[in-house]
Design a protein around this motif. Structure first.
Motif, PDB file in Angstrom:
ATOM      1  N   ILE A   1       0.770  -1.219  -0.205  1.00  0.00           N
ATOM      2  CA  ILE A   1       0.043   0.091  -0.589  1.00  0.00           C
ATOM      3  C   ILE A   1       0.895   0.761  -0.124  1.00  0.00           C
ATOM      4  N   LYS A   2       1.768   1.110   0.732  1.00  0.00           N
ATOM      5  CA  LYS A   2       2.947   2.148  -0.016  1.00  0.00           C
ATOM      6  C   LYS A   2       3.692   2.396  -0.282  1.00  0.00           C
ATOM      7  N   MET A   3       3.824   1.606  -1.328  1.00  0.00           N
ATOM      8  CA  MET A   3       4.546   1.697  -2.787  1.00  0.00           C
ATOM      9  C   MET A   3       3.125   2.252  -3.836  1.00  0.00           C
ATOM     10  N   ALA A   4       2.174   1.178  -3.392  1.00  0.00           N
ATOM     11  CA  ALA A   4       1.467   2.120  -4.355  1.00  0.00           C
ATOM     12  C   ALA A   4       1.407   3.514  -3.888  1.00  0.00           C
ATOM     13  N   THR A   5       1.228   4.673  -2.976  1.00  0.00           N
ATOM     14  CA  THR A   5       0.600   5.429  -2.600  1.00  0.00           C
ATOM     15  C   THR A   5       1.975   6.899  -2.740  1.00  0.00           C
ATOM     16  N   SER A   6       2.926   6.223  -2.476  1.00  0.00           N
ATOM     17  CA  SER A   6       4.416   6.608  -2.780  1.00  0.00           C
ATOM     18  C   SER A   6       4.490   8.043  -3.136  1.00  0.00           C
ATOM     19  N   PRO A   7       4.484   7.781  -4.915  1.00  0.00           N
ATOM     20  CA  PRO A   7       3.952   9.218  -5.389  1.00  0.00           C
ATOM     21  C   PRO A   7       3.228  10.006  -4.869  1.00  0.00           C
ATOM     22  N   LEU A   8       1.821  10.107  -5.153  1.00  0.00           N
ATOM     23  CA  LEU A   8       1.119  11.086  -4.308  1.00  0.00           C
ATOM     24  C   LEU A   8       1.990  11.642  -3.233  1.00  0.00           C
ATOM     25  N   SER A   9       2.132  10.604  -2.252  1.00  0.00           N
ATOM     26  CA  SER A   9       2.507  11.204  -0.916  1.00  0.00           C
ATOM     27  C   SER A   9       4.158  11.901  -0.974  1.00  0.00           C
ATOM     28  N   TYR A  10       4.356  11.723  -2.171  1.00  0.00           N
ATOM     29  CA  TYR A  10       5.870  12.771  -1.561  1.00  0.00           C
ATOM     30  C   TYR A  10       5.303  13.995  -2.846  1.00  0.00           C
ATOM     31  N   THR A  11       4.446  14.048  -3.377  1.00  0.00           N
ATOM     32  CA  THR A  11       4.240  15.144  -3.865  1.00  0.00           C
ATOM     33  C   THR A  11       3.316  16.217  -3.594  1.00  0.00           C
ATOM     34  N   GLU A  12       2.647  15.621  -2.550  1.00  0.00           N
ATOM     35  CA  GLU A  12       1.835  16.009  -1.656  1.00  0.00           C
ATOM     36  C   GLU A  12       0.380  16.199  -2.175  1.00  0.00           C
ATOM     37  N   ASN A  13       0.173  15.178  -3.744  1.00  0.00           N
ATOM     38  CA  ASN A  13      -1.040  14.867  -3.878  1.00  0.00           C
ATOM     39  C   ASN A  13      -2.062  14.313  -3.233  1.00  0.00           C
ATOM     40  N   GLU A  14      -1.928  13.688  -2.793  1.00  0.00           N
ATOM     41  CA  GLU A  14      -2.728  12.121  -1.937  1.00  0.00           C
ATOM     42  C   GLU A  14      -3.503  12.512  -2.014  1.00  0.00           C
ATOM     43  N   GLN A  15      -4.145  13.646  -1.316  1.00  0.00           N
ATOM     44  CA  GLN A  15      -5.620  14.141  -1.348  1.00  0.00           C
ATOM     45  C   GLN A  15      -6.298  14.730  -2.299  1.00  0.00           C
ATOM     46  N   LYS A  16      -5.441  15.318  -3.216  1.00  0.00           N
ATOM     47  CA  LYS A  16      -5.974  15.752  -4.049  1.00  0.00           C
ATOM     48  C   LYS A  16      -7.332  15.431  -5.717  1.00  0.00           C
ATOM     49  N   TYR A  17      -6.262  13.375  -5.221  1.00  0.00           N
ATOM     50  CA  TYR A  17      -6.728  12.815  -6.440  1.00  0.00           C
ATOM     51  C   TYR A  17      -7.155  11.749  -6.457  1.00  0.00           C
ATOM     52  N   ASP A  18      -8.148  10.952  -7.038  1.00  0.00           N
ATOM     53  CA  ASP A  18      -8.595   9.834  -7.319  1.00  0.00           C
ATOM     54  C   ASP A  18      -8.080   9.193  -8.055  1.00  0.00           C
ATOM     55  N   THR A  19      -7.446   8.195  -8.297  1.00  0.00           N
ATOM     56  CA  THR A  19      -6.637   7.369  -8.525  1.00  0.00           C
ATOM     57  C   THR A  19      -7.717   6.139  -9.066  1.00  0.00           C
ATOM     58  N   VAL A  20      -7.900   5.122 -11.004  1.00  0.00           N
ATOM     59  CA  VAL A  20      -8.484   4.401 -11.019  1.00  0.00           C
ATOM     60  C   VAL A  20      -7.425   3.674 -11.413  1.00  0.00           C
ATOM     61  N   VAL A  21      -7.098   2.650 -10.984  1.00  0.00           N
ATOM     62  CA  VAL A  21      -6.061   1.577 -12.152  1.00  0.00           C
ATOM     63  C   VAL A  21      -6.991   0.147 -12.402  1.00  0.00           C
ATOM     64  N   THR A  22      -6.581  -0.079 -13.977  1.00  0.00           N
ATOM     65  CA  THR A  22      -7.175  -1.435 -14.563  1.00  0.00           C
ATOM     66  C   THR A  22      -5.527  -1.927 -14.816  1.00  0.00           C
ATOM     67  N   VAL A  23      -5.449  -3.383 -14.386  1.00  0.00           N
ATOM     68  CA  VAL A  23      -4.301  -4.120 -14.093  1.00  0.00           C
ATOM     69  C   VAL A  23      -4.683  -5.473 -15.199  1.00  0.00           C
ATOM     70  N   SER A  24      -4.594  -5.792 -16.278  1.00  0.00           N
ATOM     71  CA  SER A  24      -4.407  -7.538 -16.683  1.00  0.00           C
ATOM     72  C   SER A  24      -3.058  -7.694 -17.265  1.00  0.00           C
ATOM     73  N   GLY A  25      -2.484  -8.931 -16.672  1.00  0.00           N
ATOM     74  CA  GLY A  25      -1.525  -9.725 -17.237  1.00  0.00           C
ATOM     75  C   GLY A  25      -1.113 -10.192 -15.994  1.00  0.00           C
ATOM     76  N   GLY A  26       0.218 -11.047 -16.605  1.00  0.00           N
ATOM     77  CA  GLY A  26       1.102 -11.319 -15.276  1.00  0.00           C
ATOM     78  C   GLY A  26       0.637 -11.528 -13.829  1.00  0.00           C
ATOM     79  N   GLY A  27       0.005 -11.490 -13.154  1.00  0.00           N
ATOM     80  CA  GLY A  27      -0.309 -12.470 -11.742  1.00  0.00           C
ATOM     81  C   GLY A  27      -0.142 -11.650 -11.002  1.00  0.00           C
ATOM     82  N   ALA A  28      -0.119 -12.255  -9.377  1.00  0.00           N
ATOM     83  CA  ALA A  28       0.111 -11.647  -8.601  1.00  0.00           C
ATOM     84  C   ALA A  28       1.815 -11.638  -8.634  1.00  0.00           C
ATOM     85  N   ALA A  29       2.392 -13.230  -7.927  1.00  0.00           N
ATOM     86  CA  ALA A  29       4.161 -13.143  -8.564  1.00  0.00           C
ATOM     87  C   ALA A  29       4.714 -12.607  -9.729  1.00  0.00           C
TER      88      ALA A  29
END
Length: 86
Positions: free
Chosen positions: A57-85
């Motif tokens: 969770i920290k890795m996924a949110t760190s770019p917006l946290s670093y730029t102080e935009n974490e509470q300014k944008y909603d993030t919608v992600v669509t991921v396909s292929g590859g799997g968890a591993a």
């Protein structure tokens, strides 16, 4: 006699940002929309997608946290292929 004029309301443009990442057969599409900081991945909330794993969770949110935009944008992600591993 005064003329009545209709005032046209200008539509405010919503600025959104779109990004795509690819590696081998995997594709990730990300859209940032002005909002309150909600993150969804493939229709699930961030915590549910990563099974409350704090590190991921920290890795996924760190770019917006670093730029102080974490509470300014909603993030919608669509991921396909590859799997968890990978």
């Amino acid at each position: 006699m005064a003329k009545e004029t209709k005032k046209k309301k200008k539509k405010e443009k919503v600025v959104s940002y779109i990004g795509t990442g690819r590696r081998k057969d995997s594709v990730a599409r990300i859209r940032l929309v002005p909002g309150t900081g909600k993150v969804s991945i493939n229709g699930k909330e961030l915590e549910a997608f990563f099974n409350s794993n704090r590190f991921l969770i920290k890795m996924a949110t760190s770019p917006l946290s670093y730029t102080e935009n974490e509470q300014k944008y909603d993030t919608v992600v669509t991921v396909s292929g590859g799997g968890a591993a990978g």
